[in-house]
Scaffold this active site. Sequence first.
Site, PDB file in Angstrom:
ATOM      1  N   GLU A  17     -13.538  27.015   0.028  1.00 44.89           N
ATOM      2  CA  GLU A  17     -14.383  26.893  -1.163  1.00 44.89           C
ATOM      3  C   GLU A  17     -15.851  26.861  -0.751  1.00 44.89           C
ATOM      4  O   GLU A  17     -16.219  26.193   0.218  1.00 44.89           O
ATOM      5  CB  GLU A  17     -14.040  25.614  -1.930  1.00 44.89           C
ATOM      6  CG  GLU A  17     -14.855  25.449  -3.212  1.00 44.89           C
ATOM      7  CD  GLU A  17     -14.267  24.395  -4.110  1.00 44.89           C
ATOM      8  OE1 GLU A  17     -13.167  24.640  -4.640  1.00 44.89           O
ATOM      9  OE2 GLU A  17     -14.893  23.333  -4.277  1.00 44.89           O
ATOM     10  N   ALA A  51     -22.130  21.963 -13.106  1.00 44.87           N
ATOM     11  CA  ALA A  51     -21.908  21.255 -14.372  1.00 44.87           C
ATOM     12  C   ALA A  51     -22.765  21.867 -15.467  1.00 44.87           C
ATOM     13  O   ALA A  51     -23.957  22.096 -15.302  1.00 44.87           O
ATOM     14  CB  ALA A  51     -22.251  19.779 -14.204  1.00 44.87           C
ATOM     15  N   TYR A 143      -4.244  16.683 -10.279  1.00 47.09           N
ATOM     16  CA  TYR A 143      -4.698  15.463  -9.628  1.00 47.09           C
ATOM     17  C   TYR A 143      -3.506  14.657  -9.120  1.00 47.09           C
ATOM     18  O   TYR A 143      -2.870  13.931  -9.895  1.00 47.09           O
ATOM     19  CB  TYR A 143      -5.538  14.640 -10.620  1.00 47.09           C
ATOM     20  CG  TYR A 143      -6.685  15.442 -11.182  1.00 47.09           C
ATOM     21  CD1 TYR A 143      -7.933  15.432 -10.577  1.00 47.09           C
ATOM     22  CD2 TYR A 143      -6.501  16.270 -12.302  1.00 47.09           C
ATOM     23  CE1 TYR A 143      -8.977  16.208 -11.067  1.00 47.09           C
ATOM     24  CE2 TYR A 143      -7.544  17.051 -12.793  1.00 47.09           C
ATOM     25  CZ  TYR A 143      -8.770  17.018 -12.166  1.00 47.09           C
ATOM     26  OH  TYR A 143      -9.808  17.783 -12.646  1.00 47.09           O
ATOM     27  N   HIS A 147      -5.627  11.904 -12.968  1.00 49.94           N
ATOM     28  CA  HIS A 147      -7.035  12.073 -13.331  1.00 49.94           C
ATOM     29  C   HIS A 147      -7.636  10.702 -13.605  1.00 49.94           C
ATOM     30  O   HIS A 147      -6.997   9.831 -14.196  1.00 49.94           O
ATOM     31  CB  HIS A 147      -7.159  12.962 -14.580  1.00 49.94           C
ATOM     32  CG  HIS A 147      -8.558  13.431 -14.836  1.00 49.94           C
ATOM     33  ND1 HIS A 147      -9.535  12.623 -15.374  1.00 49.94           N
ATOM     34  CD2 HIS A 147      -9.148  14.637 -14.633  1.00 49.94           C
ATOM     35  CE1 HIS A 147     -10.655  13.305 -15.496  1.00 49.94           C
ATOM     36  NE2 HIS A 147     -10.453  14.534 -15.043  1.00 49.94           N
ATOM     37  N   LYS A 270     -19.951  25.269   4.915  1.00 51.60           N
ATOM     38  CA  LYS A 270     -20.131  24.997   6.340  1.00 51.60           C
ATOM     39  C   LYS A 270     -19.246  25.950   7.156  1.00 51.60           C
ATOM     40  O   LYS A 270     -18.060  25.673   7.356  1.00 51.60           O
ATOM     41  CB  LYS A 270     -19.785  23.542   6.653  1.00 51.60           C
ATOM     42  CG  LYS A 270     -20.711  22.540   5.990  1.00 51.60           C
ATOM     43  CD  LYS A 270     -20.290  21.110   6.316  1.00 51.60           C
ATOM     44  CE  LYS A 270     -21.224  20.110   5.658  1.00 51.60           C
ATOM     45  NZ  LYS A 270     -20.782  18.715   5.919  1.00 51.60           N
TER      46      LYS A 270
END
Length: 288
Positions: A17, A51, A143, A147, A270
């Site tokens: 990601e 967001a 989750y 959640h 990274k």
Amino acid sequence: MRLSELFAQNRPTLSFEVFPPKTGDGFEKVKTATEEIAGLRPDYMSVTYGAGGGTSRYTVSVAANLLNNYEITTLAHLTCVSSDKEGITRQLDDLKKNGIENILALRGDIPENYTPGQYRYASELIHEIKAHNAGFCIGGACYPEGHIESKNRADDIRHLKEKVDAGCDFLTTQMFFDNNILYSFLYKIREAGITVPVVAGIMPVTNAKQIARICALSGTYLPQRFKSIVDRFGDDNAAMAQAGIAYATDQIIDLIANGVNAVHVYSMNKPEVARAIQSNLSEIITQR
């Protein structure tokens, strides 16, 4: 490639990601980092969405660059919490125009001073994507520890079933640091009739300061073994990075050994982290 086709191959997969820049000033730095990760030839890369759509145009730019210039299958995140139908339609049209076939449909974090809009839940966004009729492969979030806003575990699984029934082709988990939590979660959702592929999300913690933020945002359980690593190496950045990568590698090996083939690494732009994880798994993950 549609990710549903990738997961149907039933082989170990490794993906990373990345996140787009918040402003145009940071675009070249992010572009360089994401292209370096693309050079590792992962099975796919996902690109996050800020967001309220704060990085939306950069999400598409980064994803399109990876797909069209590096031939990397991409998964573009899309959040709906502060969006209206017109804005979502524009985003879907833009993704389609750029050849992006995979979307991770998310509600998104609730911003400060939030005024409810046309979407409250990710399931509503999934319905919207399906109605757009553009043939997207749709992923959703899940989750393993529940959640943070859910009343209880049963309620969380019920809402997850609603997302899947709305049209999710696969699910990606929030990070977790104890594989037994995932195994228990998988048993419970399969019992509930959720049969789509589940991608295990793994976060290599390379900086001890990440831990406080992770726990504050998600309430993630930290096993004693992991806490001991942070206590021992947290003040030494190089040692913590090496230990964090080793811990994540151990998690991934255990997952694959126990039949969880799809692994997604939260690599946080990274390349050195992505490269180290991939190197540690060179004989376990079959490269293209």
